[in-house]
Design a protein around this motif. Sequence first.
Motif, short mmCIF file in Angstrom:
data_model
loop_
_atom_site.label_atom_id
_atom_site.label_comp_id
_atom_site.label_asym_id
_atom_site.label_seq_id
_atom_site.Cartn_x
_atom_site.Cartn_y
_atom_site.Cartn_z
N LYS A 1 -10.93 -5.18 3.62
CA LYS A 1 -10.64 -5.40 5.04
C LYS A 1 -10.13 -4.12 5.70
O LYS A 1 -10.58 -3.74 6.78
CB LYS A 1 -9.61 -6.52 5.20
CG LYS A 1 -9.31 -6.91 6.64
CD LYS A 1 -8.40 -8.14 6.68
CE LYS A 1 -8.16 -8.60 8.12
NZ LYS A 1 -7.35 -7.62 8.89
N ALA A 2 -9.21 -3.42 5.03
CA ALA A 2 -8.68 -2.18 5.58
C ALA A 2 -9.77 -1.13 5.70
O ALA A 2 -9.83 -0.38 6.68
CB ALA A 2 -7.54 -1.67 4.70
N GLY B 1 -4.88 0.27 -11.63
CA GLY B 1 -4.37 -1.10 -11.63
C GLY B 1 -3.99 -1.64 -10.27
O GLY B 1 -3.46 -2.76 -10.17
N LEU B 2 -4.24 -0.91 -9.19
CA LEU B 2 -3.90 -1.40 -7.85
C LEU B 2 -5.02 -2.28 -7.31
O LEU B 2 -6.20 -1.92 -7.39
CB LEU B 2 -3.66 -0.23 -6.89
CG LEU B 2 -2.25 0.38 -6.88
CD1 LEU B 2 -1.97 1.10 -8.18
CD2 LEU B 2 -2.07 1.32 -5.68
N GLU B 3 -4.66 -3.41 -6.76
CA GLU B 3 -5.63 -4.32 -6.16
C GLU B 3 -5.48 -4.42 -4.66
O GLU B 3 -6.40 -4.82 -3.95
CB GLU B 3 -5.48 -5.72 -6.78
CG GLU B 3 -5.84 -5.79 -8.26
CD GLU B 3 -7.31 -5.48 -8.51
OE1 GLU B 3 -8.14 -5.73 -7.60
OE2 GLU B 3 -7.65 -4.99 -9.60
N THR B 4 -4.31 -4.03 -4.15
CA THR B 4 -4.06 -4.04 -2.71
C THR B 4 -3.35 -2.75 -2.34
O THR B 4 -2.73 -2.08 -3.17
CB THR B 4 -3.19 -5.23 -2.29
OG1 THR B 4 -1.94 -5.18 -2.99
CG2 THR B 4 -3.89 -6.55 -2.60
N LEU B 5 -3.39 -2.41 -1.07
CA LEU B 5 -2.82 -1.14 -0.61
C LEU B 5 -1.32 -1.22 -0.37
O LEU B 5 -0.66 -0.18 -0.26
CB LEU B 5 -3.53 -0.70 0.67
CG LEU B 5 -4.96 -0.19 0.46
CD1 LEU B 5 -5.71 -0.11 1.78
CD2 LEU B 5 -4.95 1.16 -0.23
N PHE C 1 -3.92 6.01 9.55
CA PHE C 1 -4.44 4.82 10.22
C PHE C 1 -3.73 3.56 9.70
O PHE C 1 -3.33 2.69 10.48
CB PHE C 1 -5.94 4.71 10.00
CG PHE C 1 -6.55 3.39 10.38
CD1 PHE C 1 -6.85 3.11 11.71
CD2 PHE C 1 -6.81 2.42 9.42
CE1 PHE C 1 -7.40 1.89 12.06
CE2 PHE C 1 -7.36 1.20 9.77
CZ PHE C 1 -7.66 0.93 11.09
N LEU C 2 -3.58 3.46 8.38
CA LEU C 2 -2.93 2.29 7.79
C LEU C 2 -1.49 2.16 8.27
O LEU C 2 -1.01 1.05 8.56
CB LEU C 2 -2.97 2.38 6.27
CG LEU C 2 -4.35 2.31 5.61
CD1 LEU C 2 -4.22 2.49 4.10
CD2 LEU C 2 -5.05 1.00 5.93
N PHE C 3 -0.79 3.28 8.37
CA PHE C 3 0.59 3.24 8.85
C PHE C 3 0.63 2.84 10.32
O PHE C 3 1.48 2.03 10.74
CB PHE C 3 1.25 4.62 8.65
CG PHE C 3 2.63 4.72 9.22
CD1 PHE C 3 3.69 4.00 8.67
CD2 PHE C 3 2.87 5.52 10.33
CE1 PHE C 3 4.97 4.10 9.21
CE2 PHE C 3 4.15 5.62 10.88
CZ PHE C 3 5.20 4.90 10.32
N MET C 4 -0.28 3.39 11.11
CA MET C 4 -0.34 3.08 12.53
C MET C 4 -0.60 1.59 12.76
O MET C 4 -0.05 0.99 13.69
CB MET C 4 -1.44 3.90 13.19
CG MET C 4 -1.65 3.65 14.67
SD MET C 4 -3.02 4.62 15.34
CE MET C 4 -4.42 3.85 14.52
N ARG C 5 -1.42 0.98 11.89
CA ARG C 5 -1.73 -0.44 12.03
C ARG C 5 -0.71 -1.35 11.35
O ARG C 5 -0.86 -2.56 11.40
CB ARG C 5 -3.12 -0.70 11.43
CG ARG C 5 -4.26 -0.12 12.23
CD ARG C 5 -4.37 -0.81 13.58
NE ARG C 5 -5.44 -0.28 14.40
CZ ARG C 5 -6.67 -0.75 14.42
NH1 ARG C 5 -7.01 -1.77 13.64
NH2 ARG C 5 -7.57 -0.21 15.21
N GLY C 6 0.28 -0.77 10.70
CA GLY C 6 1.31 -1.58 10.06
C GLY C 6 0.92 -2.08 8.68
O GLY C 6 1.62 -2.92 8.10
N ALA C 7 -0.18 -1.56 8.12
CA ALA C 7 -0.61 -1.99 6.79
C ALA C 7 0.22 -1.32 5.69
O ALA C 7 0.25 -1.80 4.56
CB ALA C 7 -2.08 -1.67 6.59
N LEU C 8 0.87 -0.20 6.02
CA LEU C 8 1.77 0.48 5.10
C LEU C 8 3.14 0.57 5.75
O LEU C 8 3.24 0.86 6.95
CB LEU C 8 1.27 1.89 4.77
CG LEU C 8 0.00 2.02 3.91
CD1 LEU C 8 -0.36 3.49 3.73
CD2 LEU C 8 0.20 1.36 2.55
#
Length: 423
Positions: A122-123, A160-164, A200-207
């Motif tokens: 999705k990201a 081993g990471l499955e999500t960000l 981008f991820l930080f800007m969108r609140g995903a991180l």
Amino acid sequence: MDSLNSNGSGALALETLCQGAAQELLMRSYTIRTINRYKRVWEQLANFARAQGLPAEYTRELAMRFEQTYGVRDGEVLKLGQQWRRHLVFGIRVLDDFARTGTISRFVVETTGLRVPVGMHKALREYEQYARERRHLRPSSLAERMHDIAVFLDFLRTRGLETLDTLQAEHLSAFVQTRTGWKPMTVACVSSSVRLFLQFLFMRGALPRDLSAAIPTVRLASNAKVPSAWEPGLVERLLAAVDRSSPKGRRDYAILMLAARLGLRLGDIKHLTLDHLHWTTSTIEIVQNKTGEPLVLPLIEEVGAALIDYLRAGRPPVEHRHLFTNLTPPFAPIRENDRLHRVVAYWRELAGIKFKAPQRQGLHSLRHTLATRLLGAQTPFPVISAVLGHASPATTFIYAKADVETLRIAAIDPEEVCHGRAS
């Protein structure tokens, strides 16, 4: 797209939309296997709409509800008959693209062979849409950036990471440090792509925090690389080897002439249309794919003759306006990710051309060779810069690194030169 509307509300008839999307995929040279996978997803979408008592019309809300219901969850093992769900994200993305724009942009990661965790799809998809629609990246740049990010996400999978949301700074350092087999320039480019993705991820609140600064910096010397150029006489041997009695030969010869005589970039050659050829003024007038700047080049006699020969006896009768097409039906425009390396390689091998040392041998190297030849003829730098369509004269100076004396002689007042850049 208006012809697809089922009513005045703007909703699109699902069956007609799917048929149109399938035809568009075929025109864009997708494989039958891939098209069938998507059609399976679309069939399930239609079944879902019927089960929900909804009209057989496509809406973004329907697509979102369908994806929420059938999207693959992290760690989920799909049962027999449910394998179509693996392709749900891409299938809906393709259909949505066609519904909104009437065309389809290939989702780069789909064809890379890299394994991106489902929890990151999705990201990745949202960033691609952002880069295309908000940052206005040209297709080739977008393809490179998405591939770089997919490489990074595939690396995270191996850790081993499955999500960000579990991403840490040490993962970023490990990614860069393990790129030991890559050239420094490649590491720098990929690191830059990942850095932009993280912002981008930080800007969108995903991180929860901006991790882009945690990526180690790869320092490169300015203009460290000298472009590859062919030895004198080899380009003429290449052109002489082309069999101009066949459609392939006529097309390839015209492409080679545009690169070798006018120095056109690969992207500009692929995007040429019939409307860019101005026969009354004997010019080719384009907006450069790389820089977005206008460029006017003279349609010199030998290039014009090659194009006329191709148009009269090589180019198939097609409805689209692209100058160059594939050689097989349905004779679609040359694909965005096609580097046309085979155009040079085929005739180079036929001509028996061998290089004394390893160097780049593709279409772009012919552009470099033209620049080197102009420099050797003491052509003023502003003229070379104008011919090549460089946004900055500093880019042109790269060609003079191997010949400081030529640089000293060729440096003249730019005001003395009248070049062909469009006003």
